[in-house]
Design an enzyme around this catalytic site. Structure first.
Site, PDB file in Angstrom:
ATOM      1  N   SER A  70       0.296   0.528   2.210  1.00  0.00           N
ATOM      2  CA  SER A  70       1.329   1.501   1.874  1.00  0.00           C
ATOM      3  C   SER A  70       1.962   2.081   3.135  1.00  0.00           C
ATOM      4  O   SER A  70       1.274   2.460   4.078  1.00  0.00           O
ATOM      5  CB  SER A  70       0.680   2.609   1.047  1.00  0.00           C
ATOM      6  N   SER A  71       3.298   2.099   3.149  1.00  0.00           N
ATOM      7  CA  SER A  71       3.976   2.697   4.312  1.00  0.00           C
ATOM      8  C   SER A  71       3.847   4.209   4.179  1.00  0.00           C
ATOM      9  O   SER A  71       4.236   4.773   3.158  1.00  0.00           O
ATOM     10  CB  SER A  71       5.464   2.324   4.312  1.00  0.00           C
TER      11      SER A  71
ATOM     12  N   GLY B 107       9.638   6.087  -2.416  1.00  0.00           N
ATOM     13  CA  GLY B 107      10.394   6.392  -3.640  1.00  0.00           C
ATOM     14  C   GLY B 107       9.941   7.709  -4.235  1.00  0.00           C
ATOM     15  O   GLY B 107       9.061   8.400  -3.702  1.00  0.00           O
TER      16      GLY B 107
ATOM     17  N   SER C  29       5.454   3.781  -4.646  1.00  0.00           N
ATOM     18  CA  SER C  29       4.510   3.142  -3.731  1.00  0.00           C
ATOM     19  C   SER C  29       3.930   1.874  -4.371  1.00  0.00           C
ATOM     20  O   SER C  29       3.445   1.911  -5.491  1.00  0.00           O
ATOM     21  CB  SER C  29       3.399   4.129  -3.417  1.00  0.00           C
ATOM     22  N   GLY C  30       4.010   0.785  -3.642  1.00  0.00           N
ATOM     23  CA  GLY C  30       3.465  -0.482  -4.144  1.00  0.00           C
ATOM     24  C   GLY C  30       4.462  -1.289  -4.947  1.00  0.00           C
ATOM     25  O   GLY C  30       4.124  -2.344  -5.478  1.00  0.00           O
TER      26      GLY C  30
ATOM     27  N   THR D 170       8.679  -2.529   1.165  1.00  0.00           N
ATOM     28  CA  THR D 170       8.515  -3.063   2.518  1.00  0.00           C
ATOM     29  C   THR D 170       8.663  -4.579   2.505  1.00  0.00           C
ATOM     30  O   THR D 170       9.317  -5.153   3.381  1.00  0.00           O
ATOM     31  CB  THR D 170       7.141  -2.645   3.070  1.00  0.00           C
TER      32      THR D 170
ATOM     33  N   ASN E 245      -1.489   1.102  -3.119  1.00  0.00           N
ATOM     34  CA  ASN E 245      -1.014  -0.055  -2.343  1.00  0.00           C
ATOM     35  C   ASN E 245      -1.926  -0.249  -1.136  1.00  0.00           C
ATOM     36  O   ASN E 245      -2.210   0.707  -0.418  1.00  0.00           O
ATOM     37  CB  ASN E 245       0.432   0.251  -1.896  1.00  0.00           C
TER      38      ASN E 245
ATOM     39  N   GLU F 128       8.123  10.401  -6.108  1.00  0.00           N
ATOM     40  CA  GLU F 128       6.688  10.495  -6.370  1.00  0.00           C
ATOM     41  C   GLU F 128       6.400  11.607  -7.362  1.00  0.00           C
ATOM     42  O   GLU F 128       6.833  12.739  -7.170  1.00  0.00           O
ATOM     43  CB  GLU F 128       5.918  10.742  -5.066  1.00  0.00           C
TER      44      GLU F 128
HETATM   45  N1  LIG Z   1       8.311 -10.192  -3.574  1.00  0.00           N
HETATM   46  C1  LIG Z   1       6.989 -10.148  -3.546  1.00  0.00           C
HETATM   47  N2  LIG Z   1       6.281 -11.258  -3.701  1.00  0.00           N
HETATM   48  C2  LIG Z   1       4.949 -11.228  -3.695  1.00  0.00           C
HETATM   49  N3  LIG Z   1       4.215 -10.125  -3.505  1.00  0.00           N
HETATM   50  C3  LIG Z   1       4.867  -8.970  -3.338  1.00  0.00           C
HETATM   51  C4  LIG Z   1       6.280  -8.925  -3.349  1.00  0.00           C
HETATM   52  N4  LIG Z   1       6.628  -7.664  -3.157  1.00  0.00           N
HETATM   53  C5  LIG Z   1       5.493  -6.956  -3.030  1.00  0.00           C
HETATM   54  N5  LIG Z   1       4.426  -7.729  -3.140  1.00  0.00           N
HETATM   55  C6  LIG Z   1       3.011  -7.302  -3.096  1.00  0.00           C
HETATM   56  O1  LIG Z   1       2.908  -5.941  -3.321  1.00  0.00           O
HETATM   57  C7  LIG Z   1       2.302  -5.246  -2.257  1.00  0.00           C
HETATM   58  C8  LIG Z   1       2.979  -3.927  -2.034  1.00  0.00           C
HETATM   59  O2  LIG Z   1       4.276  -4.125  -1.557  1.00  0.00           O
HETATM   60  P1  LIG Z   1       4.924  -3.160  -0.492  1.00  0.00           P
HETATM   61  O3  LIG Z   1       3.991  -2.836   0.594  1.00  0.00           O
HETATM   62  O4  LIG Z   1       6.213  -3.755  -0.132  1.00  0.00           O
HETATM   63  O5  LIG Z   1       5.148  -1.890  -1.344  1.00  0.00           O
HETATM   64  P2  LIG Z   1       5.986  -0.605  -0.942  1.00  0.00           P
HETATM   65  O6  LIG Z   1       6.993  -0.444  -2.003  1.00  0.00           O
HETATM   66  O7  LIG Z   1       6.478  -0.736   0.439  1.00  0.00           O
HETATM   67  O8  LIG Z   1       4.902   0.513  -1.066  1.00  0.00           O
HETATM   68  P3  LIG Z   1       4.773   1.848  -0.204  1.00  0.00           P
HETATM   69  O9  LIG Z   1       5.797   2.774  -0.691  1.00  0.00           O
HETATM   70  O10 LIG Z   1       3.396   2.266  -0.485  1.00  0.00           O
HETATM   71  O11 LIG Z   1       4.974   1.436   1.180  1.00  0.00           O
HETATM   72  C9  LIG Z   1       2.459  -6.183  -1.066  1.00  0.00           C
HETATM   73  O12 LIG Z   1       1.414  -5.974  -0.157  1.00  0.00           O
HETATM   74  C10 LIG Z   1       2.433  -7.529  -1.739  1.00  0.00           C
HETATM   75  O13 LIG Z   1       1.084  -7.908  -1.904  1.00  0.00           O
HETATM   76 MG   LIG Z   2       6.116   0.115   2.131  1.00  0.00          MG
END
Ligand SMILES: Nc1ncnc2c1ncn2[C@@H]1O[C@H](COP(=O)(O)OP(=O)(O)OP(=O)(O)O)[C@@H](O)[C@H]1O
Ligand SMILES: [Mg+2]
Length: 1107
Positions: free
Chosen positions: A163-164, A390, A110-111, A115, A160, A392
């Site tokens: 977070s999704s 992913g 997560s984070g 996404t 996050n 956990e």
């Molecule tokens: N390539 C990137 N460039 C800049 N910032 C990023 C990038 N990827 C992620 N981030 C930052 O990290 C934060 C978390 O990313 P994201 O929501 O994609 O995580 P996730 O892996 O989908 O988490 P979860 O599993 O909780 O959904 C985003 O809100 C953004 O601020």
């Molecule tokens: Mg996500």
């Protein structure tokens, strides 16, 4: 031109290694160091073969611009530095050009940025795939589905802010040209427990906060909501506001996205109504109420909220109230109703809220799918993007983590399978011998979980369906029995003797050794969550709602379709959907994006090595590299390989004429690379060890330097030589030009010297000739001059002689004449003296007079009698004549002037003459009267109707009619009177009325007196004893005194034949009745203006002051 294009490579300017496969030596430490080094240099992407590792930068980097998209477009995967766009491009191109369906699997904790990565992939594909209005609409709909799903499925967690809380798999469908047609979204296991309770520091799903912050007042009141978060039990308050998230703005974005995706207004409203209902459900509270039979019954504390929910959803309030109080169990046509205690009522409420929300979410996904689904039936190419939670590992891991980790386990398996399969396929394709690779296959763990007979999920289901008391503990016991012997299963009570001493394991837990690490699961809640129970009374109540959306969410509530079979458990549902997903993925070409979170602080620039190490371990990245390197670490097509290294061998440098493969063979032989280090495939060279590649790279680098030196050397030589040749050529040109110039100059000098000498000689010759000629000429001229002088002398001599002769002759003649004259005079003198003198005198006088008259004729003055000019006299002796002539001329011109007069004019002049005779040089007023014509009748009595009576009274001819001032004899003041003079009478009349005041016959007028001064006063004296004289004499003043006196004189003379006596004196007497008054004229001062004033001084004196 194409040949000139510089071929770049991933290996150029690499920070660390861009591809982990090339890492040497390969271990955890070098792996992490490489990642860190690249991360520190803003290189967040690194490859493991075709897998992309992405490290979340937690800040926006300038690497996603449209220019970057263009850079990566249509470029080979290893041509540029690692990037998510390279992977997207590779996937899109092999989908479009090779007709291979693709899937992009994004994993990470997560984070970690899954996404974001999935959105980057989608936006890249959207940017490079087809164009056109229709295509753009499809793209826009696909992209806009994200904000909607994120609002309902994402929440702020401690890890996050966005977070999704659900797994998402999206198939994007393309036509044969690679234009997008539509898509299908699948969602996995929404974390619905979040609806009713959130861990500390976390929030509920975004949509609740967005709705309350962003909705208009009108919408809020329609949904019976209040803006204040604290009004709702389901919203955690400690972190309701998140920095960097603008809920209100996001609400507008979501509404807009819903519109773009194709939600009708009423649909969007229905969705918000359901959201409102869920929020309000949390506010329903229960209180215990004892019943007679001793059982506790719950009762709703405040029914107001319930009422509003019912109004919002169109549910009968009593039905819902009952559903919160009773539970009906149906078994074999038997219905048993039991009351719910307070705890059960709360359980029911929360279950309803969770179900309502999670079903709404699934409905949303379906609704979006309906909008974005491809409109054609033609075969489509598919690109799947999987953004799934992913692995956990928390402190407390529950059912959700178990499910999630199971899913990851499956993904890892498919990864291994597909990677190996691909590797193997490539070896076969390239005709390389396949050597068995040792790697860890996690199929055994998958089996532990999903095996239909003794898998953990199957055990759980069995437990849930088993009659009798079922608890989480009984489930654990079962596991202990069934899985005890499994290598990857551990629990305290496990029969396996290996773990008997393991006191690190708590009692109500079991541990699974996942491929990515060991995870300890708490069994508490497993059974409940797997059951996912919603009391039938509630689903029936929901079905009865008039709100169509809610009704459609609870189809099982329809009594007509009552199904006594239990609904599938959450675990089995998930297992089934994972199986479908896996099946789906297996048919596609996989592309991996492994996301890594560099720190727990959501902060940029921090790279926490232990945290990353943990992730690398459970993501199995080292494993990944090993699998990739199982056979050969590096492979490359022959052409680019030869192109890159041909400078290392004399035969291949600079050009290799034969086929690329033999070139590479020659090259590798020459470099003496051990034979077991590489193999020749059909189209590629396979290099076993990265060391070999790096050796090649080092050699290349060295060689490039040598080559650069060589090029530099040749270039310098060439440059110097060119320069030298140029100088030489220039020198010749300059010398030629200079010689020419010098010769020219010399020639010109010689030429001009010759000319000078020539001209001198010519000059000297000419002068010589000239001298001779001049001498000759002078000789000739001298002769002529001498002759001329001689002739001149001769002529002068002759002339002198002739003149002498003539003079003599003239003298003789003169002397002769004088002599003759003398003789004649002597003879005639006596006759001349007697007559001639007198005659000459007379003649001369006559001539002078004649001349005088003739001159006078021309000098005559004008004919005007007043012209005083007269020419001056020329001779004194003509003085008297001249005067006489002037007098005669004046008389004559006066006569001439008079002859022009008419009778009337003559009369006037007679009068004027009379006046002149009477007053000239006597009265000072006279000169001013000369210029005034005598008019007589100044007052036109005939024409003025006012005086009609007066006119009628007078029959005679009027000589004078004029206004005069009659001086009052008593005081000297004056009154205006009309003064009329006729042939016989003198009349005075009133000026205003015209009435006759006095009438005096002319015979009675004896005298007129006046002063000698410049005034208009006059007195008319009357005959003593006459009738008119009774009142005394008259004293008048008039502006026309001269005229009046003259006319009075003339009229009296013509009528009475007597001359009227006119006395001019500055002092005269006037008869006033009996008295005689003296009128005295004195020289007055100018104070009273220019008008004479009259004053009575005493009885005998009337003084008139004349200015
Ligand atoms: N390539 C990137 N460039 C800049 N910032 C990023 C990038 N990827 C992620 N981030 C930052 O990290 C934060 C978390 O990313 P994201 O929501 O994609 O995580 P996730 O892996 O989908 O988490 P979860 O599993 O909780 O959904 C985003 O809100 C953004 O601020
Ligand atoms: Mg996500």
């Amino acid at each position: 031109m194409a040949k000139m294009e510089v071929k770049t490579s991933l290996l150029d300017n690499m920070i660390g290694v861009g591809d982990m496969v090339l890492l040497e030596p390969l271990n955890e430490e070098t792996f992490i160091n490489n990642l860190k080094k690249r991360f520190d240099h803003n290189e967040i992407y690194t490859y493991i073969g075709s897998v992309v590792i992405s490290v979340n930068p937690y800040r926006s980097l300038p690497i996603y611009s449209p220019e970057k998209v263009e850079d990566y477009r249509n470029r080979n995967f290893y041509e540029l530095s690692p990037h998510i766009f390279a992977l997207s491009d590779e996937a899109y191109r092999s989908l479009r050009d090779q007709d291979k369906d693709q899937c992009i699997l994004i994993t990470g904790e997560s984070g970690a940025g899954k996404t974001e990565a999935s959105k980057l992939v989608m936006s890249y594909v959207a940017a490079v795939c087809g164009k056109g209005a229709e295509v753009n609409q499809v793209k826009e709909q696909l992209l806009q589905s994200n904000p909607v799903l994120e609002a309902f499925g994402n929440a702020k967690t401690v890890r996050n802010d966005n977070s999704s809380r659900f797994g998402k798999y999206m198939d994007i469908e393309f036509d044969f040209k690679g234009d997008p047609l539509g898509g299908v979204i699948s969602n996995y296991l929404l974390e619905k427990s979040r609806v009713v309770k959130q861990p500390r520091g976390e929030r509920n799903f975004h949509v609740f906060y967005q709705l309350l912050s962003g909705a208009s007042e009108e919408l809020l009141s329609k949904l019976k909501l209040e803006r204040d978060f604290s009004r709702y039990n389901y919203l955690s308050l400690d972190s309701a506001r998140v920095n960097g998230i603008d809920d209100a703005a996001n609400f507008r974005t979501v509404r807009n996205a819903m519109q773009i995706v194709g939600f009708m207004d009423h649909e969007a409203e229905s969705v918000l109504e359901v959201v409102a209902a869920v929020l309000k459900l949390g506010n329903i509270e229960f209180k215990p109420e004892s019943r007679v039979n001793g059982l506790d019954e719950s009762k709703i504390k405040d029914k107001n909220e319930l009422k509003e929910i019912c109004e919002l959803t169109g549910i009968d309030q009593s039905v819902l109230e009952r559903a919160f109080s009773f539970r009906t169990v149906e078994a074999k046509q038997e219905k048993v109703s039991t009351t719910l205690n307070v705890a059960q009522a709360y359980y029911a409420r929360d279950a309803l809220a969770k179900n309502l929300y999670s079903r709404l979410f699934s409905w949303l996904v379906n609704r979006i799918n309906e909008s974005i689904k491809a409109q054609t039936k033609v075969r489509k190419k598919v690109m799947g993007v999987l953004d799934i939670y992913g692995f956990e590992i928390f402190e407390d891991n529950s059912f959700e983590q178990f499910i999630i980790n199971y899913c990851n386990e499956k993904l890892q398996q498919i990864f291994i399978e597909l990677t190996l399969k691909e590797e193997q396929e490539e070896y076969i394709r390239e005709d390389i011998e396949w050597t068995h690779i040792e790697y860890f296959n996690n199929a055994i763990i998958c089996d532990l979980i999903e095996n239909n007979t003794n898998g953990i999920l199957a055990m759980l289901d069995e437990e849930c369906l088993r009659p009798g008391t079922v608890t989480d503990e009984t489930f654990l016991e079962k596991l202990n029995q069934v899985c005890a012997t499994h290598q990857h299963f551990e629990s305290r009570m496990s029969k396996c003797s290996r773990f008997l001493n393991d006191t690190s394991l708590p009692h109500s837990c079991f541990r699974i050794q996942h491929y990515a690490g060991k995870v300890l699961y708490q069994v508490e809640g497993f059974v409940d969550k797997n059951n996912d129970l919603l009391y039938r009374d509630l689903s029936q109540a929901m079905w009865k709602a008039s709100h169509t959306l809610i009704k459609s969410l609870f189809p099982e509530g329809n009594p007509a379709k009552i199904n006594l079979k239990r609904p599938p458990t959450a675990g089995s549902q998930f297992k089934a959907s994972v199986a479908t997903l896996m099946k789906n993925l297996q048919t596609k070409n996989p592309n991996y994006i492994r996301c890594i979170k560099p720190n727990d602080k959501k902060a940029a620039h921090i790279f926490n090595e232990s945290l990353v190490c943990h992730q690398i371990r459970y993501l199995g990245l080292l494993e990944n590299v090993r699998v990739r390197r199982a056979g050969y670490a590096f492979r490359q097509a022959y052409e680019p390989c030869l192109e890159r290294y041909k400078m290392l061998c004399k035969q291949t440098w600079p050009h290799w004429k034969g086929p690329a493969r033999s070139g590479v063979e020659v090259l590798f032989n020459e470099l003496e690379i051990p034979l077991d280090e590489y193999s020749f495939g059909r189209s590629k060279i396979f290099i076993r060890n990265p060391r070999t590649l790096f050796k090649l790279e080092d050699l290349r680098k060295q060689r490039l330097e040598d080559l650069a030196t060589l090029i530099q050397k040749i270039y310098r030589g060439w440059k110097c030589r060119t320069h030298f040749l140029l100088m030489k050529k220039s020198q010749i040109v300059i010398a030629a030009w200079y010689r020419r110039f010098a010769q020219q100059k010399k020639y010109q000098q010689t030429k001009s010297s010759a000319l000078v000498i020539q001209s001198y000689i010519r000059g000297w010759k000419a002068r010589k000739i000239l001298r001779e000629l001049k001498h000759q000429k002078r000789c000739k001229e001298a002769a002529t001059t001498i002759a001329a002088y001689w002739h001149g002398t001769q002529a002068r001599r002759e002339l002198k002689r002739l003149k002498e002769e003539a003079r003599r002759k003239h003298a003789v003649a003169v002397i002769w004449a004088y002599w003759l004259g003398l003789k004649v005079r002597r003879e005639y003198r006596k006759f001349f003296r007697a007559n001639a003198g007198k005659k000459i005198y007379e003649f001369t006088l006559q001539r002078i007079i004649q001349k005088y008259f003739l001159e006078m004729k021309n000098k005559m003055p004008s004919l005007s009698p007043i012209d005083k000019n007269w020419p001056s006299r020329p001779y004194l002796f003509l003085d008297s004549t001249h005067k006489e002539l002037k007098r005669i001329f004046h008389l004559w011109r006066c006569k001439k002037y008079r002859d022009q007069f008419t009778d009337q004019q003559k009369l006037i002049y007679e009068e004027k003459l009379e006046a002149s005779e009477l007053f000239k040089d006597k009265k000072a007023l006279y000169p001013s009267s000369v210029g005034q014509p005598f008019q007589g009748a100044y007052l036109e009595i005939n024409k003025n109707p006012k005086y009609k009576k007066l006119k009628d009274a007078i029959e005679e001819k009027i000589i004078i009619a004029e206004v005069v001032n009659k001086i009052n004899r008593a005081n000297g003041k004056s009154t205006s009177r009309i003064f009329l003079l006729t042939n016989n009478n003198l009349l005075l009349a009133d000026q205003k009325s015209g009435q006759i005041k006095s009438e005096v016959p002319l015979v009675d007028v004896t005298k007129v007196s006046m002063s000698s001064q410049n005034d208009g006063f006059f007195a008319v004296h009357l005959k003593e004893g006459s009738e008119a004289a009774s009142k005394g004499d008259f004293l008048f003043s008039s502006d026309h005194l001269i005229e009046m006196a003259t006319k009075l004189y003339r009229t009296t003379l013509s009528q009475t034949k007597q001359k009227l006596n006119i006395e001019i004196s500055d002092e005269f007497l006037v008869q006033f009745r009996q008295d005689k008054v003296c009128v005295k004229f004195i020289q007055g001062n100018q104070k009273n203006g220019s008008v004479p004033t009259c004053k009575r001084k005493n009885n005998r004196l009337l003084e008139v002051a004349v200015p």
